[in-house]
Motif scaffolding. Sequence first.
Motif, short mmCIF file in Angstrom:
data_model
loop_
_atom_site.label_atom_id
_atom_site.label_comp_id
_atom_site.label_asym_id
_atom_site.label_seq_id
_atom_site.Cartn_x
_atom_site.Cartn_y
_atom_site.Cartn_z
N LEU A 136 0.86 -1.18 0.00
CA LEU A 136 0.00 0.00 0.00
C LEU A 136 0.90 1.23 0.00
O LEU A 136 1.78 1.35 0.85
CB LEU A 136 -0.86 0.00 1.27
CG LEU A 136 -1.62 1.31 1.59
CD1 LEU A 136 -2.77 1.53 0.61
CD2 LEU A 136 -2.14 1.29 3.03
N ALA B 104 -14.43 1.82 1.13
CA ALA B 104 -14.89 0.67 1.93
C ALA B 104 -14.34 -0.63 1.32
O ALA B 104 -13.96 -1.55 2.05
CB ALA B 104 -16.41 0.64 1.98
N VAL C 23 -11.48 -0.83 -0.45
CA VAL C 23 -10.04 -0.84 -0.11
C VAL C 23 -9.86 -1.42 1.30
O VAL C 23 -9.02 -2.29 1.54
CB VAL C 23 -9.44 0.57 -0.19
CG1 VAL C 23 -8.04 0.59 0.42
CG2 VAL C 23 -9.39 1.06 -1.63
N ILE D 29 -7.92 -5.01 2.15
CA ILE D 29 -6.77 -5.08 3.06
C ILE D 29 -7.10 -5.95 4.27
O ILE D 29 -6.27 -6.77 4.71
CB ILE D 29 -6.35 -3.64 3.46
CG1 ILE D 29 -5.72 -2.97 2.24
CG2 ILE D 29 -5.39 -3.65 4.65
CD1 ILE D 29 -5.29 -1.54 2.44
N PHE E 157 -15.06 8.10 6.43
CA PHE E 157 -16.42 8.65 6.31
C PHE E 157 -17.41 7.60 5.79
O PHE E 157 -17.17 6.96 4.76
CB PHE E 157 -16.40 9.86 5.36
CG PHE E 157 -17.75 10.46 5.10
CD1 PHE E 157 -18.48 11.07 6.11
CD2 PHE E 157 -18.31 10.39 3.83
CE1 PHE E 157 -19.74 11.61 5.86
CE2 PHE E 157 -19.56 10.95 3.57
CZ PHE E 157 -20.28 11.55 4.59
N ASP E 158 -18.50 7.42 6.53
CA ASP E 158 -19.59 6.50 6.17
C ASP E 158 -19.16 5.03 6.10
O ASP E 158 -19.92 4.21 5.57
CB ASP E 158 -20.23 6.90 4.82
CG ASP E 158 -21.36 7.91 5.02
OD1 ASP E 158 -21.65 8.30 6.17
OD2 ASP E 158 -21.96 8.34 4.02
N SER E 159 -17.98 4.71 6.61
CA SER E 159 -17.48 3.33 6.50
C SER E 159 -16.96 2.76 7.80
O SER E 159 -17.03 1.56 8.02
CB SER E 159 -16.32 3.27 5.50
OG SER E 159 -16.70 3.77 4.26
N LEU F 133 -15.81 -2.02 10.04
CA LEU F 133 -15.86 -1.48 8.69
C LEU F 133 -17.17 -1.91 8.06
O LEU F 133 -17.49 -3.10 8.05
CB LEU F 133 -14.69 -2.05 7.87
CG LEU F 133 -14.74 -1.83 6.35
CD1 LEU F 133 -14.49 -0.37 6.00
CD2 LEU F 133 -13.71 -2.73 5.64
N VAL F 134 -17.94 -0.94 7.57
CA VAL F 134 -19.12 -1.27 6.79
C VAL F 134 -18.64 -1.44 5.34
O VAL F 134 -18.48 -0.47 4.61
CB VAL F 134 -20.20 -0.17 6.88
CG1 VAL F 134 -21.45 -0.59 6.10
CG2 VAL F 134 -20.55 0.13 8.33
N ARG F 135 -18.36 -2.68 4.97
CA ARG F 135 -17.75 -2.92 3.65
C ARG F 135 -18.78 -2.67 2.55
O ARG F 135 -18.43 -2.18 1.46
CB ARG F 135 -17.24 -4.38 3.59
CG ARG F 135 -16.03 -4.61 2.71
CD ARG F 135 -16.33 -4.76 1.25
NE ARG F 135 -17.30 -5.79 0.98
CZ ARG F 135 -18.01 -5.86 -0.14
NH1 ARG F 135 -17.85 -4.97 -1.10
NH2 ARG F 135 -18.92 -6.81 -0.32
N GLU G 237 -22.52 -5.90 4.68
CA GLU G 237 -21.37 -6.70 5.13
C GLU G 237 -20.57 -5.87 6.14
O GLU G 237 -20.09 -4.78 5.82
CB GLU G 237 -20.49 -7.09 3.94
CG GLU G 237 -19.36 -8.04 4.36
CD GLU G 237 -18.54 -8.56 3.17
OE1 GLU G 237 -18.79 -8.15 2.02
OE2 GLU G 237 -17.63 -9.37 3.42
N ILE H 151 -17.35 -5.82 8.78
CA ILE H 151 -16.09 -6.46 9.11
C ILE H 151 -15.63 -5.96 10.48
O ILE H 151 -15.44 -4.76 10.67
CB ILE H 151 -15.00 -6.12 8.07
CG1 ILE H 151 -15.51 -6.34 6.64
CG2 ILE H 151 -13.73 -6.92 8.33
CD1 ILE H 151 -15.95 -7.73 6.33
N LEU I 294 -12.87 -5.28 13.00
CA LEU I 294 -11.41 -5.06 12.92
C LEU I 294 -10.82 -5.19 14.32
O LEU I 294 -11.50 -4.96 15.31
CB LEU I 294 -11.14 -3.66 12.36
CG LEU I 294 -11.77 -3.36 11.00
CD1 LEU I 294 -11.69 -1.88 10.66
CD2 LEU I 294 -11.11 -4.19 9.90
N VAL J 215 -7.44 5.20 4.55
CA VAL J 215 -8.29 4.13 5.07
C VAL J 215 -7.49 2.83 5.13
O VAL J 215 -7.50 2.11 6.14
CB VAL J 215 -9.56 3.95 4.19
CG1 VAL J 215 -10.30 2.67 4.56
CG2 VAL J 215 -10.48 5.15 4.32
N GLY J 216 -6.78 2.55 4.05
CA GLY J 216 -5.93 1.36 4.02
C GLY J 216 -4.87 1.38 5.11
O GLY J 216 -4.61 0.38 5.77
N ILE K 125 -6.51 0.84 8.68
CA ILE K 125 -6.90 -0.55 8.89
C ILE K 125 -5.66 -1.43 9.06
O ILE K 125 -5.60 -2.30 9.93
CB ILE K 125 -7.82 -1.04 7.75
CG1 ILE K 125 -9.17 -0.34 7.90
CG2 ILE K 125 -7.97 -2.56 7.75
CD1 ILE K 125 -10.18 -0.65 6.82
#
Lengths: 309, 309
Positions: free
Chosen positions: A150, A202, A204, A208, B19-21, B150-152, B158, B160, B162, B204-205, B208
Motif C-alpha cells: 500500500l 470501503a 479498499v 486489506i 467517512f460512512d465506512s 468497517l461497513v464494507r 457486510e 467487518i 477489525l 483508510v488502508g 486498517i
Amino acid sequence: MNYLKIFSPATVANVSCGFDSLGFAVDTIGDEMTFTKTQEKGVKITNITGANLTYDVDKNAASAVVKKMLEDANADFGVALTIHKGFSPGSGLGSSAASAAGAAFGTNKLLNNVFSNLELTKFAMFGEKVACGSAIADNVAAAIYGGFVLVRSYEPLEIIKLPVPNELRAVAIHPQIEVKTKDAREVLPSKIDLNDAVTQWANVGGLISGLYTNNYQLISNSLVDIIVEPHRKKLIPFFDNVKNSALKADALGAGISGSGPTIFALCKGDEIANKVHQSIKETYKETGIDFEMYISKVNPDGMKILNSN
Amino acid sequence: MNYLKIFSPATVANVSCGFDSLGFAVDTIGDEMTFTKTQEKGVKITNITGANLTYDVDKNAASAVVKKMLEDANADFGVALTIHKGFSPGSGLGSSAASAAGAAFGTNKLLNNVFSNLELTKFAMFGEKVACGSAIADNVAAAIYGGFVLVRSYEPLEIIKLPVPNELRAVAIHPQIEVKTKDAREVLPSKIDLNDAVTQWANVGGLISGLYTNNYQLISNSLVDIIVEPHRKKLIPFFDNVKNSALKADALGAGISGSGPTIFALCKGDEIANKVHQSIKETYKETGIDFEMYISKVNPDGMKILNSN
C-alpha cells in the motif's frame, strides 16, 4: 559481492479498488538483470535483450537509477549492467518499474545494502520518472517489497507491506495492443461522486482486511472498482468478456493491471487459477487479437538473487 | 432468560478518513436499558430517564426495534422496556444508535440468540431509520460488534470487525451546541477530486493496516480526513483549536465524531489520553461554550450484560 544476477518481478498496480495506492508482485514474469562491479566509475549497459530499449545511460530507467545511486553513495567503483526483459514494455505489468526497481535492488547489493527498501523505492521512482515522466510508486514498491503493498502517502513517502494469503494466484492476459498511459489518464474524470468514493474506500478497507485475515471471500467481495475501470475498460477490447469468463471460472475478482491493456484475475489455489487461465484463453482466442497469458503465485518476496560472487 | 439489564455503548462513526465506512465503540459512555418479558405480547416503554424521548413505541428507536424483532421471531411473549440515556441525543456519539442497537441486542437475548450480529445490525438500522430517517449502519454496527468495524457494503450488508490495539484510548469533547444532521450533510460537496479520493482511501488502508499490526505510528499517520472535515468543521466552533491542542498533547489524531459536534481524539495509553483530555479541556474553557468531556478505552466488546435472571 562483485557480481550478481537477479530476477526483478512484473507487478500489478491499482488492483481494482486500490487505484494509485495498491500493487502486488508476481512470480513467473519479470526481468533478469546482471550487475558487475567495474574499476571505471559510472554505469554502462553492455547488453539488452528481449526488448528494444535505449543504451543511453541517462534515458534508460535501469542505468539512470544505477548512476544516481553510485553518485549518492559516493561509490569508488562503477557498474556494468545487462538487462534481459522477460515481458513487453507497454503491457501494464510494470515493465519500466521492473527495470528501475531491479537496478535499485542490484546496485544496493554491490553497495553492501547501504540503502533501506524505502530509499530503494525512491531511487526506483526516479527511474520511473526517467522512463515515463512521472515518479509513480505502486509498481516499484511492489517489486522491491514483494507481495502486496500500500502506498499510504507520497509526501512523505510511506509504503506498507501487506500480508499475502498463501493460496493467492494471479492470472494475466496481455492483449497485443497499445494503451497509451496518457490516454488512460485522460479518460478518467477529475471529479467523482462522494458516494462512489465511499464505496471505493470501503472496498479498499475490505481488501486489506481480507489480506490480513486470509479471508478469500472478503477479498473477492472487495475486488470491485466502480471509479476507474468503467472508464478505462473502453480502451481494452473485450475487457468485459475476459472479466466475465474469469468470474465464471471462480476467480476471486478481475481488473485492469496498471493502466492496461493487461487484465489480471486473482484466484484461490492452483486448480482454480488453471481453470481461469483456460477460460480466459478460450474467450480471447475468439477475438482474433493476439495475446500472451501468464499464471503465477503472488510473489511474497519480490526480488530474487539468482547468482552472485 | 426473563430479564436483563445491559450497557449499550456510545460510538464514534466516520473516524477521520473512514467517512460512512468506519466506526468504533467506547467504554464509559452509553445507555443502560432493561428488558423484562411480559405475558402480554408487544412492547411497552415503562420508563425513560436521562433524555426527553418519545414513549410512542412506533416512533422510539428502541421500542420500534423490539416490536419488529418480536414480530419477525413470532415471539409468544412481550417486552417491557426501560431506557436510561447516559449521554445526550444530538451529540454525534450515536445516541439513537445506542438505543436501537441496545434494543436489538437485549431482545435477542430474550429470544435465546436466534439472530446473528448481522441480523441485529439490520434491525438496529431500522431503529436508526425510525429515529433519524436513514438506515445508517456504522454506529449501530460498532455498538453491536464492538471495537472497530468497517461497513464494507450496504447491498448486501457486510460488516467487518477489525482488531483493536490494546492501548487505544478515546477522548471526546461534546460542545453543548446543536449541529443538525441535515446541515452536516448539506455542507458536503456531491463531487470530489479523484486525487483527494485516492489520498483518502490510501489513509483508510493505512488505518486498517495499523489496527491489524498494532502500529500506532501508522494509525496516527492515517487519521487524516481531507474530504469531509474541511467542510464540517465550520459547523463546530473552535474545532481547529481542539484538534491542535489534542495533537500538541500527543494524540494519534483527532476528528469529528459522526456529524458532530463531538470531537474525538485517539491516543496511545492512559497517560497520553489524560494529557490530551486536560489539554482540550483548558482550550475549550476559554471559549465560553459549555461542554462535556469523556475519556474511554476503545471498547472491544460493545454491549455488556450488567444483570440478568
